[in-house]
Motif scaffolding. Sequence first.
Motif, PDB file in Angstrom:
ATOM      1  N   ALA A   1      42.111  27.404  44.935  1.00  0.00           N
ATOM      2  CA  ALA A   1      42.270  27.912  44.183  1.00  0.00           C
ATOM      3  C   ALA A   1      42.827  29.583  43.403  1.00  0.00           C
ATOM      4  CB  ALA A   1      40.330  28.524  44.278  1.00  0.00           C
ATOM      5  N   SER A   2      42.851  29.749  42.171  1.00  0.00           N
ATOM      6  CA  SER A   2      43.732  30.977  42.939  1.00  0.00           C
ATOM      7  C   SER A   2      42.785  32.034  41.345  1.00  0.00           C
ATOM      8  CB  SER A   2      44.894  31.074  41.931  1.00  0.00           C
ATOM      9  OG  SER A   2      46.538  31.848  42.042  1.00  0.00           O
ATOM     10  N   SER A   3      43.478  33.031  41.250  1.00  0.00           N
ATOM     11  CA  SER A   3      43.553  34.074  40.125  1.00  0.00           C
ATOM     12  C   SER A   3      44.120  34.814  39.334  1.00  0.00           C
ATOM     13  CB  SER A   3      42.395  35.060  40.401  1.00  0.00           C
ATOM     14  OG  SER A   3      42.455  36.190  39.382  1.00  0.00           O
ATOM     15  N   ARG A   4      44.464  34.616  38.060  1.00  0.00           N
ATOM     16  CA  ARG A   4      45.138  36.338  37.902  1.00  0.00           C
ATOM     17  C   ARG A   4      44.893  36.536  36.911  1.00  0.00           C
ATOM     18  NH1 ARG A   4      51.258  33.720  35.982  1.00  0.00           N
ATOM     19  NH2 ARG A   4      51.491  36.290  35.325  1.00  0.00           N
ATOM     20  N   LEU A   5      43.478  37.134  37.132  1.00  0.00           N
ATOM     21  CA  LEU A   5      42.815  38.050  36.328  1.00  0.00           C
ATOM     22  C   LEU A   5      42.902  39.741  36.599  1.00  0.00           C
ATOM     23  CD1 LEU A   5      40.350  38.144  34.051  1.00  0.00           C
ATOM     24  CD2 LEU A   5      38.733  38.144  36.122  1.00  0.00           C
ATOM     25  N   GLY A   6      43.192  40.372  35.656  1.00  0.00           N
ATOM     26  CA  GLY A   6      43.768  41.702  36.095  1.00  0.00           C
ATOM     27  C   GLY A   6      42.306  42.736  36.369  1.00  0.00           C
ATOM     28  N   THR A   7      41.113  42.652  36.257  1.00  0.00           N
ATOM     29  CA  THR A   7      40.614  43.124  36.948  1.00  0.00           C
ATOM     30  C   THR A   7      40.034  43.101  38.144  1.00  0.00           C
ATOM     31  OG1 THR A   7      38.884  41.663  35.704  1.00  0.00           O
ATOM     32  CG2 THR A   7      38.824  43.513  34.762  1.00  0.00           C
ATOM     33  N   HIS A   8      40.787  41.744  38.699  1.00  0.00           N
ATOM     34  CA  HIS A   8      40.226  41.794  40.184  1.00  0.00           C
ATOM     35  C   HIS A   8      41.493  42.488  40.784  1.00  0.00           C
ATOM     36  CE1 HIS A   8      38.156  37.345  39.671  1.00  0.00           C
ATOM     37  NE2 HIS A   8      37.959  38.193  40.055  1.00  0.00           N
ATOM     38  N   ARG A   9      41.121  43.273  41.634  1.00  0.00           N
ATOM     39  CA  ARG A   9      41.931  44.331  41.834  1.00  0.00           C
ATOM     40  C   ARG A   9      41.188  44.298  43.893  1.00  0.00           C
ATOM     41  NH1 ARG A   9      45.262  47.819  38.724  1.00  0.00           N
ATOM     42  NH2 ARG A   9      44.968  46.942  36.882  1.00  0.00           N
ATOM     43  N   THR A  10      42.063  44.935  44.804  1.00  0.00           N
ATOM     44  CA  THR A  10      41.461  45.002  45.772  1.00  0.00           C
ATOM     45  C   THR A  10      40.887  46.021  45.685  1.00  0.00           C
ATOM     46  OG1 THR A  10      43.721  46.285  46.410  1.00  0.00           O
ATOM     47  CG2 THR A  10      43.907  44.998  46.807  1.00  0.00           C
ATOM     48  N   GLU A  11      40.093  46.850  46.692  1.00  0.00           N
ATOM     49  CA  GLU A  11      39.305  48.480  46.473  1.00  0.00           C
ATOM     50  C   GLU A  11      40.153  49.772  46.633  1.00  0.00           C
ATOM     51  OE1 GLU A  11      35.619  49.225  49.274  1.00  0.00           O
ATOM     52  OE2 GLU A  11      37.013  49.000  50.310  1.00  0.00           O
ATOM     53  N   GLY A  12      41.675  49.400  47.148  1.00  0.00           N
ATOM     54  CA  GLY A  12      42.157  50.445  46.858  1.00  0.00           C
ATOM     55  C   GLY A  12      43.352  50.591  45.739  1.00  0.00           C
ATOM     56  N   GLY A  13      42.649  49.418  44.794  1.00  0.00           N
ATOM     57  CA  GLY A  13      43.033  49.384  43.278  1.00  0.00           C
ATOM     58  C   GLY A  13      43.886  48.321  43.122  1.00  0.00           C
ATOM     59  N   ARG A  14      44.901  48.396  44.203  1.00  0.00           N
ATOM     60  CA  ARG A  14      46.131  47.172  43.460  1.00  0.00           C
ATOM     61  C   ARG A  14      45.478  46.034  43.114  1.00  0.00           C
ATOM     62  NH1 ARG A  14      49.076  47.003  49.122  1.00  0.00           N
ATOM     63  NH2 ARG A  14      51.238  46.175  47.507  1.00  0.00           N
ATOM     64  N   GLN A  15      46.529  45.004  42.252  1.00  0.00           N
ATOM     65  CA  GLN A  15      45.952  44.144  42.040  1.00  0.00           C
ATOM     66  C   GLN A  15      46.615  42.958  43.097  1.00  0.00           C
ATOM     67  OE1 GLN A  15      45.532  42.685  39.179  1.00  0.00           O
ATOM     68  NE2 GLN A  15      46.888  44.348  37.946  1.00  0.00           N
ATOM     69  N   ILE A  16      45.536  42.408  43.060  1.00  0.00           N
ATOM     70  CA  ILE A  16      45.928  40.822  44.291  1.00  0.00           C
ATOM     71  C   ILE A  16      46.499  40.217  44.224  1.00  0.00           C
ATOM     72  CG2 ILE A  16      43.261  40.639  43.895  1.00  0.00           C
ATOM     73  CD1 ILE A  16      43.384  38.242  43.088  1.00  0.00           C
ATOM     74  N   PRO A  17      47.125  39.538  46.007  1.00  0.00           N
ATOM     75  CA  PRO A  17      48.494  38.996  45.730  1.00  0.00           C
ATOM     76  C   PRO A  17      48.974  37.655  45.214  1.00  0.00           C
ATOM     77  CG  PRO A  17      46.873  39.343  48.152  1.00  0.00           C
ATOM     78  CD  PRO A  17      46.178  40.078  47.359  1.00  0.00           C
ATOM     79  N   SER A  18      47.545  37.257  44.598  1.00  0.00           N
ATOM     80  CA  SER A  18      48.126  35.898  43.688  1.00  0.00           C
ATOM     81  C   SER A  18      48.230  36.073  42.258  1.00  0.00           C
ATOM     82  CB  SER A  18      46.404  34.814  43.650  1.00  0.00           C
ATOM     83  OG  SER A  18      45.660  35.212  42.457  1.00  0.00           O
ATOM     84  N   TYR A  19      48.039  37.686  41.729  1.00  0.00           N
ATOM     85  CA  TYR A  19      47.821  38.281  40.426  1.00  0.00           C
ATOM     86  C   TYR A  19      49.135  37.427  40.483  1.00  0.00           C
ATOM     87  CZ  TYR A  19      47.961  40.748  35.995  1.00  0.00           C
ATOM     88  OH  TYR A  19      47.959  41.507  35.052  1.00  0.00           O
ATOM     89  N   ASP A  20      50.423  37.238  40.002  1.00  0.00           N
ATOM     90  CA  ASP A  20      51.721  37.631  38.887  1.00  0.00           C
ATOM     91  C   ASP A  20      52.368  36.062  39.338  1.00  0.00           C
ATOM     92  OD1 ASP A  20      52.271  39.326  41.064  1.00  0.00           O
ATOM     93  OD2 ASP A  20      53.256  40.133  39.313  1.00  0.00           O
ATOM     94  N   ALA A  21      51.524  35.259  40.640  1.00  0.00           N
ATOM     95  CA  ALA A  21      52.226  33.892  41.504  1.00  0.00           C
ATOM     96  C   ALA A  21      53.488  33.146  40.170  1.00  0.00           C
ATOM     97  CB  ALA A  21      51.407  33.203  41.990  1.00  0.00           C
ATOM     98  N   ALA A  22      54.350  32.816  40.704  1.00  0.00           N
ATOM     99  CA  ALA A  22      55.421  32.719  39.818  1.00  0.00           C
ATOM    100  C   ALA A  22      54.965  30.526  39.418  1.00  0.00           C
ATOM    101  CB  ALA A  22      56.474  32.117  40.210  1.00  0.00           C
ATOM    102  N   TYR A  23      55.113  30.156  38.256  1.00  0.00           N
ATOM    103  CA  TYR A  23      55.305  28.890  38.208  1.00  0.00           C
ATOM    104  C   TYR A  23      55.326  27.906  39.511  1.00  0.00           C
ATOM    105  CZ  TYR A  23      55.167  24.364  36.375  1.00  0.00           C
ATOM    106  OH  TYR A  23      55.224  22.413  36.056  1.00  0.00           O
TER     107      TYR A  23
END
Length: 575
Positions: free
Chosen positions: A195-217
């Motif tokens: 399972a993975s996600s690139r949803l922009g609203t999926h952010r850490t509690e500190g407000g950062r994008q999550i690790p999987s956000y812009d993973a390459a093809y």
Amino acid sequence: MTYDLVIRNGSIVDGLGGEPYVGDVGVRDGVIAAVGTVDGTGEREIDATGLLVTPGFVDLHTHYDGQAIWSDRLTPSSAHGVTTVVMGNCGVGFAPCRHEDHDVLVDVMAGVEDIPGVVMTDGLPWTWETFGEFMDALDSGKRDIDVAAYLPHSPLRVYVMGQRGANREPATAEDLAKMRALAKEAVELGALGFASSRLGTHRTEGGRQIPSYDAAYNEILEIGRGVAEGGGGLIQFVPDIPAGGYQPVLQQVFDAAGEVGLPVTFTLVVGNSGDPLWEDAITMVEKANGAGADITAQVLPRPIGLMIGLNLTVNPFMLYPSYREIADLPLAERVTRMRTPEVRQRILADKPTEAAKNPLFYLAQAWDWIFPLGDDPDYEPDASNSIAARARARGVSPLEEAYDRLLDDDGHAILLGAMANFQNNSLNTVGELIRRDDVVLGLGDGGAHYGMICDASYSTYLLTHWVRDRASGRLSVGEAVRALTSVPARVAGLGDRGRIALGYKADLNVIDHAALRLHKPVITHDLPAGGRRLDQTADGYVATIVSGEVIAHNGVPTSARPGKLVRGRQPAPVS
């Protein structure tokens, strides 16, 4: 002949979409041993005259990764006829994870899934490091219903890359080889897929994008290759929705899945207004499936509901300094203060002094899409009942109307923020989608969003609103039960459940359809460290049965805890 359980004279809904028929169901050793007329006796018998008998429901999209460790009941889901849940969705979870990275995953889950950090630090023993050890921890526990899990992308990335993974740096060839090997191992140990996600609203509690956000093809591709090498499984994906539509984000995953021959299910939402971007996604699904792929769009059959309240995570005033002065007071004292003219005037004249870390907070002032949620919750409310419309009718500002409504019920009132799926103030589009063969129900999000969302009751909503109560466009009982049972079971690769037929797992519901009623969500404080969460119950579930054992009778849980960890895809019984 004797049986462990016999259900007599029920209206059997087989899970394949057929019309109900009157008959008996006999259960022995956790599986269905007889269907039709059962001449033998059961150690326990249930008279289901005038009641529906259905397979247990399967929820593909939950986040019980933590709750399945610290609790033996997976509510709200198990209170709504769900007997199997799949977790690890959105690529977030708690394994694999090294000791030094616990805080990273807690930060991710606190931000993405609204699980307070103290709940996770107090509630999780962290006796695992590898994904296999986490599965063993699940396997050793007792719970009411079955659980299955995906390998989540963000923990995998951090486990392989450390801080580089958390910072979303590109993976090296060595990193990709490790991810591929670990994905293969995870599937061999029982993961249903990845399972993975690139949803922009999926952010850490500190407000950062999550690790999987812009993973390459290539990263998606190599992990997919590992899943295929381990025996195969499902790719679950949450796409971002750029202004130009779904195409750029979905195509990457569709191409990777096609390269390695894996099925895909992805989150699809319908915008409340504006261009219908969902049509692009459905066109892509039709094209891919026409070329031999196996892709399903996953849809919630009601608005994705942001719960707004004074004792919840979100309310319209939470960023106002004047409200924050009293925000930590006990609710009764806060309500008393808010009812005074001077506090009311000061809060209503105030403005936020800082930006919210979570973009969802801004939806708490989307007045056209916010509605009071009563004791008989209405998830398809008329536009005239929105906060905006009610304010116009009263001649006040929407902020004033929201303020007053949140003080109803001595401050226990809840407002429904219809975030999506409510196109033109109607569920008509959702109704069209859920009838499609390339769409599967899901997105209940049980086990997450503890103070924001309570959508895990969608199975009850489908059977009440969509089958019984809606003025038009209703589903048949057979269609609705099929959508809750055999369809998600097939998508997940769980061929042993979702049907009432010989040899299938004896996960069943006995339902008084006429009496079925969804209650208003309530706040409970039963999480570790006294954490609060939203819960929701229903009337009408006469019995819910897992592996032949009754886990709840007339809405009251029994002591039975037959739920197991489902390790990997399961074949259908041999007929």
